[in-house]
Design an enzyme around this catalytic site. Structure first.
Site, PDB file in Angstrom:
ATOM      1  N   HIS A  17       0.817  -1.207   0.000  1.00  0.00           N
ATOM      2  CA  HIS A  17       0.000   0.000   0.000  1.00  0.00           C
ATOM      3  C   HIS A  17       0.857   1.265   0.000  1.00  0.00           C
ATOM      4  CE1 HIS A  17      -4.134   0.960  -0.198  1.00  0.00           C
ATOM      5  NE2 HIS A  17      -4.420   1.086   1.077  1.00  0.00           N
ATOM      6  N   ASN A  65      -6.626   6.154   4.454  1.00  0.00           N
ATOM      7  CA  ASN A  65      -8.005   6.584   4.233  1.00  0.00           C
ATOM      8  C   ASN A  65      -8.259   8.037   4.631  1.00  0.00           C
ATOM      9  OD1 ASN A  65      -7.785   6.057   6.946  1.00  0.00           O
ATOM     10  ND2 ASN A  65      -9.709   4.951   7.108  1.00  0.00           N
ATOM     11  N   ASP A  90      -0.592   2.655  -5.257  1.00  0.00           N
ATOM     12  CA  ASP A  90      -0.605   1.231  -5.602  1.00  0.00           C
ATOM     13  C   ASP A  90      -1.863   0.911  -6.393  1.00  0.00           C
ATOM     14  OD1 ASP A  90      -1.887   1.827  -2.961  1.00  0.00           O
ATOM     15  OD2 ASP A  90      -2.499  -0.258  -3.080  1.00  0.00           O
ATOM     16  N   ASN A 111      -8.989   3.765  -1.404  1.00  0.00           N
ATOM     17  CA  ASN A 111      -9.433   4.628  -0.312  1.00  0.00           C
ATOM     18  C   ASN A 111      -8.645   5.929  -0.197  1.00  0.00           C
ATOM     19  OD1 ASN A 111     -11.533   2.980   0.502  1.00  0.00           O
ATOM     20  ND2 ASN A 111     -10.224   1.773   1.844  1.00  0.00           N
TER      21      ASN A 111
END
Length: 176
Positions: A17, A65, A90, A111
Site C-alpha cells: 500500500h 483513508n 498502488d 481509499n
C-alpha cells in the site's frame, strides 16, 4: 505537487500500500533532496526544481483513508489545484512491475484517492501514476494483501518500475 500515498509507522513502510511513498522517496533521492517532516502538512515534504519548475513533494504521515487531509492542507497553503497534482499510488489491477500514467477523475476503489476527491470536493481530472502490486486470488484478502510485504520477486519488479519511471522521467515529462 507530487504525492506518494502511504500509511504511517515503520510497520507499514515496506507494504504494498506504500509503493506511492517509495516512488517519492526515490524521486527525492534522484534529485539529491531529503524529505523532512512538516507537521502542518501531516507528512514529509521537500521541494525540487526540475526544468525551471518548482515541484513540491509530499508523503503523508497519516493513514491512507485520510491522506486527502494532508494533500489538501499542503495544496491549499501553496495554492495548488487538484489538476496540478500527480498522485502516486498502488494498483491492484496491474501486475507488479507495471506502471500506468493516467489523467482522469475517479478513485477505482482506492481509499486514499477516494479521500483526496472528498477533501477537494470537486469533480476535476487529476494526474495519477498507478504502480502495479497485483491482486490476491481471494477478494476477501485484499485488505491484508495491500498491508503485507511483497515477496522478493514482486519487490524487485516494483522497484525496477519505479526506477525506470524516475530515470526516464516517465511521469515528470507528462506532468510538467
Amino acid at each position: 505537487m507530487i504525492v506518494g500515498l502511504s500509511n504511517p509507522k515503520k510497520q507499514y513502510h515496506k507494504t504494498r500500500h506504500n509503493v506511492g511513498s517509495w516512488y517519492v522517496y526515490s524521486l527525492a533521492k534522484h534529485y539529491f533532496s531529503i524529505l523532512k517532516e512538516e507537521k502542518k502538512f501531516f507528512g514529509f515534504t521537500t521541494c525540487l526544481n526540475i526544468e525551471l519548475n518548482s515541484i513540491r513533494l509530499l508523503v503523508p504521515n497519516i493513514f491512507m483513508n485520510i491522506n486527502g487531509h494532508a494533500v489538501y492542507k499542503m495544496a491549499s497553503f501553496y495554492n495548488i489545484n487538484l489538476n496540478q497534482i500527480l498522485i502516486i499510488h498502488d494498483d491492484l489491477d496491474l501486475e507488479p512491475g507495471m506502471i500506468k500514467y493516467k489523467y482522469s477523475y475517479g478513485h477505482s476503489g482506492h481509499n486514499g484517492l477516494r479521500n483526496i476527491i472528498k477533501e477537494f470536493n470537486t469533480k476535476v481530472n487529476f494526474y495519477r501514476l498507478r504502480i502495479g502490486i497485483g491482486r490476491p486470488k481471494n477478494k476477501n484478502e485484499i485488505s491484508s494483501f495491500v498491508l503485507s510485504i511483497p515477496d522478493c520477486r514482486e519487490m524487485n519488479l516494483i522497484k525496477k518500475s519505479i526506477s525506470y519511471a524516475i530515470k526516464e522521467n516517465f511521469t515528470l515529462l507528462n506532468f510538467i
